[in-house]
Design an enzyme around this catalytic site. Structure first.
Site, short mmCIF file in Angstrom:
data_model
loop_
_atom_site.label_atom_id
_atom_site.label_comp_id
_atom_site.label_asym_id
_atom_site.label_seq_id
_atom_site.Cartn_x
_atom_site.Cartn_y
_atom_site.Cartn_z
N ASN A 7 -23.42 -8.84 4.75
CA ASN A 7 -22.50 -7.75 5.08
C ASN A 7 -23.32 -6.45 5.10
O ASN A 7 -23.72 -5.95 4.05
CB ASN A 7 -21.41 -7.69 4.01
N ARG A 88 -20.96 -10.28 8.78
CA ARG A 88 -19.62 -9.68 8.87
C ARG A 88 -19.64 -8.54 9.89
O ARG A 88 -20.50 -7.67 9.84
CB ARG A 88 -19.22 -9.13 7.51
N HIS A 177 -9.44 -6.49 7.20
CA HIS A 177 -9.43 -7.41 6.05
C HIS A 177 -9.09 -8.84 6.46
O HIS A 177 -8.64 -9.64 5.63
CB HIS A 177 -8.40 -7.00 4.97
N HIS A 202 -3.39 -7.54 0.13
CA HIS A 202 -4.79 -7.23 -0.22
C HIS A 202 -4.77 -5.77 -0.65
O HIS A 202 -4.74 -4.87 0.19
CB HIS A 202 -5.69 -7.45 1.00
N ARG A 235 -7.01 7.03 1.73
CA ARG A 235 -6.39 7.08 3.06
C ARG A 235 -4.89 7.31 2.95
O ARG A 235 -4.25 6.83 2.00
CB ARG A 235 -6.62 5.77 3.82
N ASP A 277 -9.61 6.25 -7.87
CA ASP A 277 -9.73 4.90 -8.44
C ASP A 277 -8.48 4.58 -9.24
O ASP A 277 -8.07 5.35 -10.11
CB ASP A 277 -10.98 4.85 -9.34
N ARG A 279 -7.93 2.60 -11.59
CA ARG A 279 -8.10 2.54 -13.06
C ARG A 279 -7.91 3.92 -13.67
O ARG A 279 -7.29 4.08 -14.72
CB ARG A 279 -9.48 2.00 -13.42
N GLY A 325 -9.14 -5.68 -5.58
CA GLY A 325 -9.33 -4.97 -6.85
C GLY A 325 -8.05 -4.74 -7.65
O GLY A 325 -7.96 -5.15 -8.82
N ILE A 326 -7.07 -4.12 -7.05
CA ILE A 326 -5.83 -3.82 -7.78
C ILE A 326 -4.99 -5.09 -7.92
O ILE A 326 -4.49 -5.41 -9.01
CB ILE A 326 -5.02 -2.70 -7.05
N GLU A 378 -14.42 -13.15 0.41
CA GLU A 378 -14.76 -13.00 1.83
C GLU A 378 -16.10 -13.65 2.15
O GLU A 378 -16.29 -14.18 3.23
CB GLU A 378 -14.79 -11.50 2.19
P1 ADP Z 1 -12.66 -2.52 -1.64
O1 ADP Z 1 -11.43 -2.25 -0.86
O2 ADP Z 1 -13.64 -1.39 -1.63
O3 ADP Z 1 -13.28 -3.87 -1.41
P2 ADP Z 1 -11.81 -3.57 -4.18
O4 ADP Z 1 -11.03 -4.68 -3.64
O5 ADP Z 1 -13.02 -3.88 -4.98
O6 ADP Z 1 -12.17 -2.48 -3.10
O7 ADP Z 1 -10.82 -2.71 -5.08
C1 ADP Z 1 -11.19 -1.52 -5.69
C2 ADP Z 1 -9.96 -0.97 -6.37
O8 ADP Z 1 -9.51 -1.90 -7.35
C3 ADP Z 1 -10.19 0.36 -7.07
O9 ADP Z 1 -9.12 1.25 -6.84
C4 ADP Z 1 -10.22 -0.07 -8.51
O10 ADP Z 1 -9.78 0.92 -9.34
C5 ADP Z 1 -9.23 -1.21 -8.53
N1 ADP Z 1 -9.42 -2.00 -9.76
C6 ADP Z 1 -10.47 -2.74 -10.10
N2 ADP Z 1 -10.29 -3.21 -11.36
C7 ADP Z 1 -9.12 -2.74 -11.79
C8 ADP Z 1 -8.38 -2.85 -13.01
N3 ADP Z 1 -8.85 -3.54 -14.03
N4 ADP Z 1 -7.19 -2.23 -13.10
C9 ADP Z 1 -6.71 -1.50 -12.07
N5 ADP Z 1 -7.36 -1.36 -10.92
C10 ADP Z 1 -8.55 -1.96 -10.77
#
Ligand code: ADP
Length: 391
Positions: A7, A88, A177, A202, A235, A277, A279, A325-326, A378
């Site tokens: 990627n 990718r 995605h 996603h 966004r 973020d 978190r 992530g979320i 992915e």
């Molecule tokens: P990308 O879209 O860049 O691939 P990811 O799928 O890795 O991103 O997701 C990143 C998001 O996931 C960030 O907003 C991050 O805060 C959130 N995230 C990762 N771990 C946690 C967690 N433990 N609790 C809440 N949100 C999280």
């Protein structure tokens, strides 16, 4: 058979090497700050993470180092063992509805599509060219983020703009995605069997929701670009397009200013004044930060709106899947989303939902729609497509 999934971004190169078809990860890593000072790379091997500094003037230098590391670490004895490399590519538009072997014609088309993905397609091409010249005996495959969404019907992917803007300039919904949505769909097919109605969420720093029926995409929330759909880290998600000319007139914004505003300065970051973020949003909520509370409410609302819309579109749903992530890591956000769907009969299993990063059913047994956390992958999807085309 050894397959490398790649990627490439404008200043990065992520890779993962697999033994296929076992899908065993042999090594994975990342080259960062390519073409910028203080460049470095890191890789994970046998559970150990190794980081090294290196001058990486361009992607070709990164590829040369990668190849040397593969040899030095005995991942391969000769480069000829690498039978396939899967790259990718973000934008395949309506030219590609599946992964394909790289040919001159394919490269030309990816290049022509660069106007639709000006940051991403050129970077992917740089990577493809670098790998093709250095690992020349491997077969090269391109895997498109848009391909899985090519099953949408015209009435779904068109915008109500003058039709010739679609015909002449390709203005339509493409989604993104797709590799992740496909991976989740395939995982659920294995678990569940085919012919199911899925709503795949996603939700990471970029977010897209997809309605899948019988293994095919019916609709997806991202649009002409990844800006559309639900609120994201930076966004806007969907908004009234007339805000744009209003801001241009009012503040003298240029096209680039608008692009930056809606893609890099909005979403969680825009609402909270700097926190993108999730978190940090969750920490802010615990501290009573009103902007964080507001941003989270808006985010959950936007996700729930799409799920509700796709529930109707699919005429019901068998499962809602949370990933990225979320989706994989935030029990709180999942719970808020599921609680907001109680009118559809969704019920959370609080104990099961209290988990992170693993496949688990998070709805209770009497929930009318089953809800799952399905960690996405992915890279393995790229590797599978590559293996299928190479073997
Ligand atoms: P990308 O879209 O860049 O691939 P990811 O799928 O890795 O991103 O997701 C990143 C998001 O996931 C960030 O907003 C991050 O805060 C959130 N995230 C990762 N771990 C946690 C967690 N433990 N609790 C809440 N949100 C999280």
């Amino acid at each position: 058979m050894k397959i490398l999934a790649v990627n490439c971004g404008s200043s990065s190169l992520k890779f993962q090497m697999y033994e296929m078809p076992e899908e065993k990860v042999l090594i994975s890593g990342n080259f960062e700050r390519i073409g910028i000072e203080n460049s470095f790379y890191s890789y994970k091997l046998n559970g150990e993470k190794i980081k090294k500094e290196a001058e990486l003037k361009n992607h070709a230098e990164a590829v040369k180092i990668l190849v040397q590391e593969l040899l030095d670490n005995n991942i391969v004895e000769s480069l000829d063992e690498i039978k396939g490399i899967g790259h990718r590519v973000v934008q395949g538009a309506d030219k590609f509805d599946k992964s394909v072997l790289v040919t001159d014609e394919v490269i030309k088309t990816i290049d022509e599509l660069s106007s639709l993905a000006p940051l991403h397609n050129p970077a992917a091409l740089v990577g493809i060219n670098a790998f093709m010249s250095i690992v020349s005996n491997a077969k090269h495959v391109v895997v498109f983020d848009t391909a899985f969404h090519q099953t949408m019907a015209r009435e779904t992917y068109l915008y109500a703009l003058p039709y010739e803007l679609y015909e002449k300039y390709g203005v339509r919904k493409y989604g993104a995605h797709g590799t992740s949505h496909k991976y989740i769909t395939k995982t659920m097919e294995k678990y569940y069997g085919e012919n199911k109605k899925l709503i795949v969420c996603h939700i990471g720093s970029g977010c897209s929701i997809t309605a899948v029926k019988d293994g095919k995409v019916v609709d997806t929330s991202m649009g002409f670009t990844p800006n559309a759909g639900v609120i994201m880290g930076t966004r806007t998600g969907d908004m009234d397009a007339s805000i744009i000319p209003y801001l241009i007139k009012k503040l003298g914004y240029s096209a680039d200013d608008i692009d930056r505003l809606i893609n890099k300065e909005s979403g969680f970051k825009g609402i909270t004044g700097g926190i993108s973020d999730s978190r940090d949003i969750e920490d802010g909520i615990k501290e009573g930060n009103e902007k964080c509370i507001l941003a989270q409410k808006m985010f959950v609302r936007s996700v729930v709106n799409y799920i509700a819309k796709y529930y109707v579109l699919l005429n019901g749903a068998d499962a809602i899947c949370f990933t990225a992530g979320i989706g994989e890591n935030s029990p709180e956000t999942r719970k808020e989303i599921m609680d907001s769907l109680s009118s559809l009969g969704v019920k959370v299993d609080d104990e099961a939902n209290n988990s992170r990063g693993k496949f688990v059913k998070v709805s209770s047994d009497d929930s009318k729609i089953e809800c799952f956390v399905v960690p996405t992958d992915e890279e393995v999807m790229i590797s599978r497509d590559t293996y299928e085309l190479v073997k």
